[in-house]
Scaffold this motif. Structure first.
Motif, short mmCIF file in Angstrom:
data_model
loop_
_atom_site.label_atom_id
_atom_site.label_comp_id
_atom_site.label_asym_id
_atom_site.label_seq_id
_atom_site.Cartn_x
_atom_site.Cartn_y
_atom_site.Cartn_z
N LEU A 174 -48.57 -23.03 -28.47
CA LEU A 174 -49.58 -23.91 -27.91
C LEU A 174 -49.93 -23.44 -26.50
N GLU A 175 -51.20 -23.53 -26.13
CA GLU A 175 -51.61 -23.07 -24.80
C GLU A 175 -50.91 -23.85 -23.70
N SER A 176 -50.69 -25.15 -23.93
CA SER A 176 -50.02 -25.97 -22.92
C SER A 176 -48.58 -25.52 -22.71
N VAL A 177 -47.96 -24.91 -23.72
CA VAL A 177 -46.60 -24.38 -23.60
C VAL A 177 -46.64 -22.95 -23.06
N ARG A 178 -47.58 -22.19 -23.56
CA ARG A 178 -47.68 -20.77 -23.18
C ARG A 178 -47.90 -20.58 -21.68
N PHE A 179 -48.71 -21.43 -21.06
CA PHE A 179 -49.07 -21.23 -19.66
C PHE A 179 -48.39 -22.21 -18.71
N ASP A 180 -47.29 -22.85 -19.14
CA ASP A 180 -46.68 -23.85 -18.25
C ASP A 180 -45.76 -23.26 -17.19
N GLN A 181 -45.55 -21.92 -17.23
CA GLN A 181 -44.79 -21.22 -16.19
C GLN A 181 -43.36 -21.74 -16.04
N THR A 182 -42.76 -22.15 -17.14
CA THR A 182 -41.41 -22.70 -17.10
C THR A 182 -40.53 -22.07 -18.17
N SER A 183 -39.50 -21.39 -17.74
CA SER A 183 -38.42 -20.91 -18.62
C SER A 183 -38.89 -20.03 -19.77
N HIS A 184 -39.74 -19.05 -19.49
CA HIS A 184 -40.12 -18.05 -20.49
C HIS A 184 -39.23 -16.82 -20.27
N PHE A 185 -38.08 -16.81 -20.96
CA PHE A 185 -37.08 -15.76 -20.77
C PHE A 185 -37.19 -14.70 -21.87
N GLN A 186 -36.72 -13.50 -21.52
CA GLN A 186 -36.73 -12.39 -22.49
C GLN A 186 -35.51 -12.48 -23.39
N ASP A 187 -35.76 -12.23 -24.67
CA ASP A 187 -34.68 -12.23 -25.66
C ASP A 187 -34.92 -11.04 -26.59
N THR A 188 -33.88 -10.59 -27.24
CA THR A 188 -34.02 -9.47 -28.18
C THR A 188 -34.02 -9.97 -29.61
N THR A 189 -34.76 -9.27 -30.45
CA THR A 189 -34.88 -9.68 -31.85
C THR A 189 -35.20 -8.44 -32.68
N GLU A 190 -35.49 -8.64 -33.95
CA GLU A 190 -35.89 -7.52 -34.80
C GLU A 190 -37.26 -7.00 -34.39
N LYS A 191 -37.50 -5.73 -34.66
CA LYS A 191 -38.73 -5.08 -34.25
C LYS A 191 -39.93 -5.69 -34.97
N GLY A 192 -41.02 -5.94 -34.20
CA GLY A 192 -42.22 -6.52 -34.80
C GLY A 192 -43.44 -6.27 -33.93
N ARG A 193 -44.59 -6.66 -34.44
CA ARG A 193 -45.85 -6.39 -33.77
C ARG A 193 -46.00 -7.26 -32.51
N CYS A 194 -46.53 -6.67 -31.43
CA CYS A 194 -46.82 -7.40 -30.19
C CYS A 194 -47.94 -8.41 -30.46
N ARG A 195 -47.77 -9.65 -29.99
CA ARG A 195 -48.73 -10.71 -30.26
C ARG A 195 -49.73 -10.93 -29.13
N TYR A 196 -49.68 -10.12 -28.06
CA TYR A 196 -50.64 -10.27 -26.97
C TYR A 196 -52.01 -9.78 -27.44
N GLU A 197 -53.03 -10.64 -27.28
CA GLU A 197 -54.36 -10.34 -27.81
C GLU A 197 -54.96 -9.08 -27.19
N LYS A 198 -54.61 -8.79 -25.93
CA LYS A 198 -55.22 -7.67 -25.22
C LYS A 198 -54.29 -6.47 -25.11
N CYS A 199 -53.30 -6.42 -25.98
CA CYS A 199 -52.39 -5.27 -25.98
C CYS A 199 -53.19 -4.01 -26.31
N VAL A 200 -53.16 -3.04 -25.39
CA VAL A 200 -54.01 -1.85 -25.52
C VAL A 200 -53.69 -1.05 -26.77
N ARG A 201 -52.41 -0.87 -27.02
CA ARG A 201 -51.99 0.00 -28.12
C ARG A 201 -51.64 -0.78 -29.39
N GLY A 202 -51.51 -2.10 -29.25
CA GLY A 202 -51.11 -2.88 -30.41
C GLY A 202 -49.78 -2.43 -30.95
N GLY A 203 -48.84 -2.18 -30.04
CA GLY A 203 -47.55 -1.60 -30.42
C GLY A 203 -46.56 -2.62 -30.95
#
Length: 499
Positions: free
Chosen positions: A442-471
């Protein structure tokens, strides 16, 4: 003779939108942080005064409490405790707040300090004191919405069958027993102003009558002389009211009218009109007040009055004929067409309320009104969302998913970590409540600037809409639950969480 044509073109305009706001942002237009902060303070104070209990309710927890109630209004179970019971446990509720904590907060929920209430029978006693601060703040927020041209005034009922001094009975309403609310709403269903009726004597009635007084109070904040079109039924309609609205407020109006309020206007008899058949019409125009009174015969005679329309142009409408058992075309004057088309704004608002009404039983009458305010805030926010989407030409959300987004936003926005409380489910797979239907947060969660920490998981596609390489990436946001690039070439993780 009909009145001479006048320029009644609406002089106002609808606001221009550059973007579609998030559901939670629209909801906060009506239920502000100041309102929630006051509830937190008064609820904590009430728990200490009644039970000497340090409730320690925070603003963050109150948001979760409201989010839980919204989820309960969408998926309704026969008893509150069933949301936490194994076998039918509903994890979006049970994982957010424990059962005992929810019941405790609901028990101590408070809005005003009872020690400041003037006792009943004394001068200045307020029957709505227990909700006064919320009522006043919510009403003021409603008045900030940009009004549309066509509006109507009618009654709503907040369902309640318990003991209360101003409980009303209206047989034609979906909920006959409850608290009556005079409401001004637009043709779209957006509610712009409300007035809770607390019985006879609560407000001084002028010589124009109660119905006229209610209408004048509800239109007080409308911009003057903008040619708004206002519709109401025969409880309110009078020649003096229609004249006063046009002359002093610049509002054109129309409504059904009782035969004893027509100032002696002599119209064709019921018997003669019945002989002429369905669709027959007669009218009079009063020059002094510049009000037209029309009598139209359908299955029975109907009287209407208006400051801007009368008989012409006449069009056709379909009516059921019981004799021939088929639909027939009947002549219909303009005043009837306009009234039928424009009078349903309050009924439309009632229909939206009924779809996902918060129906948690309580012996406290004021809690029913509190639920009404929060449900109305959701519906108004959704209708403004609909207005924004239509202007920008994008697909709008359904009311169901819109309310779910608000509920999940309240549960998660600003939370340091996803709440996990109560006993784990034995048979139900936990659902991810942070994401929307397309798997994005949700946009209200995505942009709330609170506790967005990095975690590791299985390899998968980047979900950022403007990812240049779509890696691909093994890095996942612990709160948004989406994979994002984070390496020496690109930092999609940071960019994803910035507007």
């Amino acid at each position: 003779m009909e009145p001479e044509p006048r320029n009644i073109t609406w002089k106002g305009s609808m606001p221009h939108y550059d973007e579609v706001q998030t559901p939670l942002d629209l909801f906060r237009m009506f239920i502000t942080e100041d309102i929630l902060s006051n509830i937190v303070d008064q609820t904590n104070l009430n728990a200490m005064r009644k039970k000497n209990l340090a409730l320690k309710l925070s603003l963050e927890e109150l948001r979760r409490f409201l989010g839980v109630q919204m989820l309960m209004s969408i998926l309704k179970l026969p008893a509150i405790r069933m949301y936490w019971e194994n076998g039918i446990r509903y994890s979006p509720v049970a994982d957010t707040m424990s059962r005992d904590r929810f019941i405790s907060l609901r028990s101590f929920f408070h809005i005003c300090d009872d020690t400041l209430m003037i006792p009943k029978g004394e001068v200045g006693h307020d029957k709505l004191f227990k909700i006064r601060r919320l009522y006043d703040a919510f009403s003021e927020n409603l008045k900030k919405i940009d009004p549309e041209e066509i509006q109507s005034i009618d009654e709503q009922m907040i369902p309640f069958k318990g003991t209360i001094g101003f409980r009303q009975y209206l047989k034609d309403k979906p909920h006959s027993w409850g608290v009556k609310v005079f409401t001004r709403a637009g043709i779209s269903g957006i509610v712009y102003d409300i007035e809770i009726y607390t019985g006879k004597g609560a407000v001084e009635i002028s010589e124009l009558g109660q119905g006229t007084d209610v209408v004048l109070r509800l239109v007080e904040n409308l911009p003057r002389f903008m040619n708004f079109k206002l519709f109401f039924d025969n409880f309110y309609t009078g020649i003096d009211l229609i004249h006063k609205l046009r002359v002093e407020y610049g509002i054109e109006s129309c409504g059904t009218i009782r035969s004893n309020r027509m100032r002696g206007a002599v119209l064709d008899t019921d018997a003669n009109m019945k002989k002429k058949g369905r669709g027959s019409v007669d009218f009079r125009f009063e020059r002094h007040s510049e009000v037209s009174v029309v009598k139209w015969y359908d299955n029975k005679p109907v009287h209407l009055a208006s400051s801007y329309c009368a008989v012409t142009p006449i069009d056709k409408c379909q009516r059921w004929d019981g004799t021939t058992r088929k639909y027939v075309e009947v002549d219909r004057p303009r005043i009837v067409r306009d009234y039928n088309k424009s009078m349903g704004g309050v009924d439309l608002a009632d229909m939206f309320l009924e779809l996902y009404r918060t129906d948690i039983r309580s012996k406290k009458w004021y809690m029913r009104i509190v639920y009404y305010f929060f449900d109305m805030a959701v519906n108004n926010a959704w209708l403004i969302h609909h207005r924004q989407c239509k202007q920008i030409n994008v697909q709008h959300m359904s009311l169901l998913y819109f309310k779910m987004d608000i509920a999940r936003g309240l549960v998660l926005t600003g939370v340091s970590q996803s709440p996990r409380v109560g006993r784990p489910s034995l048979s139900v797979t936990k659902r991810n409540t942070t994401t929307s239907r397309d798997g994005m947060p949700l946009e209200s969660v995505r942009f709330d600037q609170t506790s967005h920490f990095q975690d590791t998981t299985e390899k998968g596609r980047c979900r950022y809409e403007k990812c240049v390489r779509g890696g691909t990436s093994r890095i996942m946001c612990s709160k948004c639950k989406v994979r994002l690039c984070l390496n020496s070439d690109r930092n999609c993780f940071t960019n994803f969480h910035l507007k």
